[in-house]
Design a protein around this motif. Sequence first.
Motif, PDB file in Angstrom:
ATOM      1  N   ARG A 254      90.504 -24.891  59.076  1.00 22.23           N
ATOM      2  CA  ARG A 254      90.506 -25.263  60.497  1.00 22.23           C
ATOM      3  C   ARG A 254      91.343 -24.292  61.318  1.00 22.23           C
ATOM      4  O   ARG A 254      90.972 -23.927  62.437  1.00 22.23           O
ATOM      5  N   TRP A 255      92.468 -23.843  60.762  1.00 19.05           N
ATOM      6  CA  TRP A 255      93.294 -22.879  61.486  1.00 19.05           C
ATOM      7  C   TRP A 255      92.522 -21.588  61.695  1.00 19.05           C
ATOM      8  O   TRP A 255      92.535 -21.015  62.805  1.00 19.05           O
ATOM      9  N   CYS A 256      91.855 -21.101  60.668  1.00 23.69           N
ATOM     10  CA  CYS A 256      91.097 -19.854  60.777  1.00 23.69           C
ATOM     11  C   CYS A 256      89.988 -19.979  61.816  1.00 23.69           C
ATOM     12  O   CYS A 256      89.749 -19.044  62.594  1.00 23.69           O
ATOM     13  N   ALA A 257      89.291 -21.107  61.826  1.00 20.56           N
ATOM     14  CA  ALA A 257      88.238 -21.300  62.823  1.00 20.56           C
ATOM     15  C   ALA A 257      88.819 -21.333  64.229  1.00 20.56           C
ATOM     16  O   ALA A 257      88.266 -20.728  65.164  1.00 20.56           O
ATOM     17  N   ASP A 258      89.936 -22.014  64.387  1.00 21.76           N
ATOM     18  CA  ASP A 258      90.561 -22.122  65.714  1.00 21.76           C
ATOM     19  C   ASP A 258      91.106 -20.781  66.201  1.00 21.76           C
ATOM     20  O   ASP A 258      91.206 -20.554  67.414  1.00 21.76           O
TER      21      ASP A 258
ATOM     22  N   PRO B 151      87.617  -5.723  57.619  1.00 19.45           N
ATOM     23  CA  PRO B 151      86.811  -4.579  57.175  1.00 19.45           C
ATOM     24  C   PRO B 151      86.815  -3.445  58.188  1.00 19.45           C
ATOM     25  O   PRO B 151      87.260  -3.599  59.341  1.00 19.45           O
ATOM     26  N   LEU B 152      86.320  -2.310  57.768  1.00 25.03           N
ATOM     27  CA  LEU B 152      86.093  -1.203  58.676  1.00 25.03           C
ATOM     28  C   LEU B 152      84.965  -1.560  59.644  1.00 25.03           C
ATOM     29  O   LEU B 152      84.083  -2.349  59.322  1.00 25.03           O
ATOM     30  N   GLY B 153      85.009  -0.964  60.821  1.00 20.07           N
ATOM     31  CA  GLY B 153      83.938  -1.185  61.776  1.00 20.07           C
ATOM     32  C   GLY B 153      84.375  -1.978  62.983  1.00 20.07           C
ATOM     33  O   GLY B 153      85.566  -2.258  63.183  1.00 20.07           O
ATOM     34  N   GLN B 154      83.402  -2.351  63.787  1.00 24.39           N
ATOM     35  CA  GLN B 154      83.635  -3.078  65.024  1.00 24.39           C
ATOM     36  C   GLN B 154      83.376  -4.563  64.809  1.00 24.39           C
ATOM     37  O   GLN B 154      82.359  -4.941  64.236  1.00 24.39           O
ATOM     38  N   GLY B 155      84.302  -5.401  65.261  1.00 24.63           N
ATOM     39  CA  GLY B 155      84.102  -6.844  65.192  1.00 24.63           C
ATOM     40  C   GLY B 155      83.494  -7.375  66.473  1.00 24.63           C
ATOM     41  O   GLY B 155      83.112  -6.588  67.349  1.00 24.63           O
ATOM     42  N   PRO B 156      83.425  -8.677  66.634  1.00 18.34           N
ATOM     43  CA  PRO B 156      83.911  -9.668  65.671  1.00 18.34           C
ATOM     44  C   PRO B 156      83.028  -9.764  64.419  1.00 18.34           C
ATOM     45  O   PRO B 156      81.822  -9.608  64.513  1.00 18.34           O
ATOM     46  N   PHE B 157      83.703 -10.030  63.296  1.00 10.93           N
ATOM     47  CA  PHE B 157      83.048 -10.069  61.998  1.00 10.93           C
ATOM     48  C   PHE B 157      82.820 -11.519  61.552  1.00 10.93           C
ATOM     49  O   PHE B 157      83.496 -12.433  62.021  1.00 10.93           O
ATOM     50  N   PRO B 158      81.900 -11.731  60.609  1.00 12.96           N
ATOM     51  CA  PRO B 158      81.853 -13.047  59.950  1.00 12.96           C
ATOM     52  C   PRO B 158      83.192 -13.358  59.302  1.00 12.96           C
ATOM     53  O   PRO B 158      83.993 -12.448  59.027  1.00 12.96           O
ATOM     54  N   LEU B 159      83.436 -14.630  59.049  1.00  9.61           N
ATOM     55  CA  LEU B 159      84.738 -15.084  58.557  1.00  9.61           C
ATOM     56  C   LEU B 159      84.564 -15.869  57.264  1.00  9.61           C
ATOM     57  O   LEU B 159      83.867 -16.884  57.236  1.00  9.61           O
TER      58      LEU B 159
ATOM     59  N   GLY C 214      84.668 -34.181  61.195  1.00 11.20           N
ATOM     60  CA  GLY C 214      84.761 -33.609  62.525  1.00 11.20           C
ATOM     61  C   GLY C 214      84.714 -32.103  62.635  1.00 11.20           C
ATOM     62  O   GLY C 214      85.013 -31.561  63.689  1.00 11.20           O
ATOM     63  N   GLY C 215      84.351 -31.395  61.567  1.00 10.58           N
ATOM     64  CA  GLY C 215      84.155 -29.962  61.642  1.00 10.58           C
ATOM     65  C   GLY C 215      85.444 -29.153  61.601  1.00 10.58           C
ATOM     66  O   GLY C 215      86.519 -29.698  61.339  1.00 10.58           O
ATOM     67  N   PRO C 216      85.304 -27.853  61.836  1.00 16.75           N
ATOM     68  CA  PRO C 216      84.105 -27.112  62.233  1.00 16.75           C
ATOM     69  C   PRO C 216      83.093 -26.997  61.094  1.00 16.75           C
ATOM     70  O   PRO C 216      83.456 -27.180  59.929  1.00 16.75           O
ATOM     71  N   CYS C 217      81.860 -26.700  61.434  1.00 16.83           N
ATOM     72  CA  CYS C 217      80.795 -26.695  60.431  1.00 16.83           C
ATOM     73  C   CYS C 217      80.569 -25.284  59.909  1.00 16.83           C
ATOM     74  O   CYS C 217      80.154 -24.405  60.673  1.00 16.83           O
ATOM     75  N   PRO C 218      80.836 -25.006  58.627  1.00 19.16           N
ATOM     76  CA  PRO C 218      80.540 -23.681  58.083  1.00 19.16           C
ATOM     77  C   PRO C 218      79.038 -23.456  57.985  1.00 19.16           C
ATOM     78  O   PRO C 218      78.258 -24.401  57.828  1.00 19.16           O
ATOM     79  N   VAL C 219      78.643 -22.193  58.075  1.00 26.10           N
ATOM     80  CA  VAL C 219      77.224 -21.857  57.957  1.00 26.10           C
ATOM     81  C   VAL C 219      76.821 -21.630  56.508  1.00 26.10           C
ATOM     82  O   VAL C 219      75.637 -21.498  56.211  1.00 26.10           O
TER      83      VAL C 219
ATOM     84  N   LEU D 261      91.680 -13.025  64.986  1.00 23.14           N
ATOM     85  CA  LEU D 261      91.439 -12.374  63.698  1.00 23.14           C
ATOM     86  C   LEU D 261      90.284 -11.377  63.776  1.00 23.14           C
ATOM     87  O   LEU D 261      89.904 -10.796  62.756  1.00 23.14           O
ATOM     88  N   ASN D 262      89.737 -11.175  64.977  1.00 19.49           N
ATOM     89  CA  ASN D 262      88.553 -10.327  65.183  1.00 19.49           C
ATOM     90  C   ASN D 262      87.378 -10.859  64.378  1.00 19.49           C
ATOM     91  O   ASN D 262      86.605 -10.101  63.783  1.00 19.49           O
ATOM     92  N   ALA D 263      87.249 -12.182  64.351  1.00 21.07           N
ATOM     93  CA  ALA D 263      86.206 -12.845  63.588  1.00 21.07           C
ATOM     94  C   ALA D 263      85.417 -13.794  64.490  1.00 21.07           C
ATOM     95  O   ALA D 263      85.832 -14.109  65.614  1.00 21.07           O
ATOM     96  N   ASP D 264      84.288 -14.238  63.983  1.00 21.38           N
ATOM     97  CA  ASP D 264      83.375 -15.103  64.719  1.00 21.38           C
ATOM     98  C   ASP D 264      83.351 -16.470  64.059  1.00 21.38           C
ATOM     99  O   ASP D 264      82.838 -16.625  62.956  1.00 21.38           O
ATOM    100  N   ALA D 265      83.915 -17.482  64.728  1.00 24.84           N
ATOM    101  CA  ALA D 265      83.971 -18.827  64.161  1.00 24.84           C
ATOM    102  C   ALA D 265      82.589 -19.429  63.939  1.00 24.84           C
ATOM    103  O   ALA D 265      82.422 -20.330  63.110  1.00 24.84           O
TER     104      ALA D 265
END
Length: 204
Positions: free
Chosen positions: A133-137, A68-76, A172-177, A142-146
């Motif tokens: 799992r790849w995206c979280a790692d 998205p537009l703006g400053q990260g890190p962003f939600p994923l 074994g995660g990662p655990c989504p919110v 990706l300018n995102a927040d795991a």
Amino acid sequence: MPVDPQIQALLDAGRHLPRTETLSPAAARAQYEARIAAMAPPAGVARVEEREIAGPAGAPLKLRLYTPLGQGPFPLLVFFHGSGFVLCSLDTHDGICRNLCAGAGCVVASVDYRLAPEHPFPAAPEDCMAATRWCADHAAELNADAARLVVGGDSAGGNLAAVTALRLRDEGGPCPVGQLLLYPVTDWHTPAGLPTPRMPRATG
């Protein structure tokens, strides 16, 4: 209550088309892809790119990444498209992913998981698990927040998101919110007198 004009345009465009269940998978996919031109213009985002990662079957797994537009890190948000585990693609769901990216201010990773019947169960959930799992790692690149990871999808994609969330919890995660489930396939009604089906649990 009148039908939304955009929905009415899609309904009108499809009235002359054969019913999906009468078509081969290839013909049905082509019919769905042809509907993209009738969709409303999506929201603007800062960047869209495609990336291939190592898939669980040894073949590359494609992701389409929206920033998205703006400053990260962003939600994923890791997103799985719907349509019966057989139809649709990154392209048919490009508009909704752009709108989610812009509207929620999050990075969206749309997953090109393997489709049935060419790739039977558990190909799709294995791909979705690997992609999440790849995206979280790799969230930082990706300018995102795991720590703000969400899984989501529509219809069959909602099923895959729910399955992925449960597997992440148990394996074994990662655990989504959170989960973003759009008209998900998450209920099973067994006719009286028949045993409840049990889905084999994927391992690995």
